[in-house]
Design a protein around this motif. Structure first.
Motif, PDB file in Angstrom:
ATOM      1  N   MET A  80       0.157  -4.691   1.435  1.00 54.46           N
ATOM      2  CA  MET A  80      -0.271  -3.304   1.295  1.00 54.46           C
ATOM      3  C   MET A  80      -1.766  -3.154   1.556  1.00 54.46           C
ATOM      4  N   VAL A  81      -2.552  -4.127   1.111  1.00 52.81           N
ATOM      5  CA  VAL A  81      -3.991  -4.068   1.378  1.00 52.81           C
ATOM      6  C   VAL A  81      -4.247  -4.087   2.877  1.00 52.81           C
ATOM      7  N   GLY A  88      -7.057   2.452   8.251  1.00 55.64           N
ATOM      8  CA  GLY A  88      -8.325   3.117   7.996  1.00 55.64           C
ATOM      9  C   GLY A  88      -8.237   4.157   6.905  1.00 55.64           C
ATOM     10  N   LEU A  89      -7.406   3.885   5.893  1.00 53.54           N
ATOM     11  CA  LEU A  89      -7.190   4.864   4.837  1.00 53.54           C
ATOM     12  C   LEU A  89      -8.369   4.917   3.873  1.00 53.54           C
ATOM     13  N   SER A 104      -0.123   7.833  -3.294  1.00 49.27           N
ATOM     14  CA  SER A 104      -0.987   7.128  -2.353  1.00 49.27           C
ATOM     15  C   SER A 104      -0.435   7.221  -0.942  1.00 49.27           C
ATOM     16  N   THR A 105      -1.313   7.091   0.047  1.00 49.88           N
ATOM     17  CA  THR A 105      -0.880   7.164   1.431  1.00 49.88           C
ATOM     18  C   THR A 105      -0.406   5.828   1.964  1.00 49.88           C
ATOM     19  N   GLY A 161     -16.182  -4.521   9.599  1.00 50.34           N
ATOM     20  CA  GLY A 161     -16.238  -3.652   8.444  1.00 50.34           C
ATOM     21  C   GLY A 161     -16.533  -4.368   7.142  1.00 50.34           C
ATOM     22  N   PRO A 162     -16.438  -3.641   6.025  1.00 46.74           N
ATOM     23  CA  PRO A 162     -16.843  -4.194   4.723  1.00 46.74           C
ATOM     24  C   PRO A 162     -15.947  -5.328   4.241  1.00 46.74           C
ATOM     25  N   ASN A 163     -14.720  -5.444   4.784  1.00 43.61           N
ATOM     26  CA  ASN A 163     -13.812  -6.510   4.368  1.00 43.61           C
ATOM     27  C   ASN A 163     -13.758  -7.650   5.378  1.00 43.61           C
TER      28      ASN A 163
END
Length: 325
Positions: A80-81, A88-89, A104-105, A161-163
């Motif tokens: 899910m992550v 890009g949620l 949640s989306t 990105g941040p992850n």
């Protein structure tokens, strides 16, 4: 007994649902689409996770905790992550990591379903299906079937990105390469069956897995002790998602059917890295696992575990119906 706990947890979940939710989640055990499944995106029959309230979600998580190990639950949340990241949620990652499916989306892509009556004496099942996730649990006369089971991830590794640097299903890849690189030249000639990896797992999402689609590869019996240990660890990445008693029974079945007959086959690139598509399979008389990382520039994992004897509880059901004929 874990089967009784699973039965009770499922009844608790069903009792907490609204009539509309019950209609979505429930189906007869002999429903015509019982063995229809997919790991592709899109709606499937069942109750979407995002329609569960916080209290209902806690009951669903309790059921998962009875069937899956801690690592199995971590892999479940990781799917899910990855879905959140690739889409890009704006949902915080805690949506998938600590719960909070309601509204949640990401929860709109996963569906819970119960087949049959967990309060009765007849066989019944529950399943959780969605993009890159397919969990199937069948319960018959106090015994459990745990397959088909599919876990996938897009991305396999977050590259921007941040992850950036975060990986999913990493051990399935790393142990596969470790085993490949531990083989001697003569063994590699047998294990590496093609320079090109298939574009997906070869058994796809067929109701019945066909092991004849797979290359034979190198037998466990032709490996040395260190290589056998690596193959056992790799198998453990699949079997180890199950809660203790279920995983131990699977290991017992593999051993009883002849662990020396298990084979390891590899296709594609022999070094990890971006743009290096690769694939492997592990197959034996009753056990089959496939892994591929080929799509999206080799940054998109599919992995599956099938029980060639007891997917969907086939053997358990045969014994049940013979007893009650």
């Amino acid at each position: 007994m874990v089967v009784d706990q699973i039965r009770a947890a499922t009844q608790d979940l069903l009792a907490a649902l609204t009539p509309e939710q019950l209609k979505k989640i429930s189906a007869p055990f002999d429903t015509p689409d019982h063995q229809v499944w997919t790991y592709l995106p899109g709606a499937v029959p069942g109750l979407p996770l995002h329609e569960l309230s916080a209290a209902q979600e806690a009951l669903a998580v309790r059921l998962l905790e009875l069937v899956y190990s801690e690592r199995g639950l971590a892999d479940f949340r990781g799917v899910m992550v990855a879905e959140i990241i690739v889409r890009g949620l704006k949902d915080p990652l805690q949506v998938a990591e600590t719960g909070g499916w309601e509204g949640s989306t990401v929860g709109d892509r996963y569906y819970f379903r119960v087949l049959g009556d967990p309060a009765g004496d007849e066989p019944w099942a529950w399943r959780l299906n969605g993009h890159h996730l397919a969990l199937h649990v069948t319960l018959v006369d106090g015994a459990i079937s745990f397959t088909p089971q599919f876990f996938g991830s897009n991305p396999a590794e977050v590259r921007t990105g941040p992850n950036a640097g975060r990986r999913f299903l990493a051990a399935e890849q790393d142990l596969g390469f470790q085993l490949l690189h531990a083989l001697e030249p003569g063994q590699l000639e047998i294990a590496v069956v093609s320079d090109e990896a298939p574009d997906d797992i070869l058994t796809r999402h067929d109701p019945v897995a066909d092991p004849s689609r797979l290359h034979r590869g190198l037998p466990y019996g032709d490996m040395n002790a260190d290589q056998r240990q690596l193959l056992s660890l790799l198998i453990g990445q699949y079997v180890g998602r199950a809660a203790g008693p279920i995983g131990l029974q699977t290991w017992q079945d593999i051993t009883d059917q002849g662990i020396e007959r298990l084979t390891f086959a590899w296709a594609g690139q022999t070094q990890p890295g971006e743009g290096h598509p690769h694939y492997y399979s592990i197959a034996g008389p009753t056990f089959l696992a496939e892994y591929d990382n080929t799509q999206d520039n080799a940054n998109h994992i599919h992995s599956v575990w099938r029980d060639l004897r007891n997917d969907w509880g086939t053997d358990l059901l045969a014994a049940h119906y013979a007893m009650h004929r």
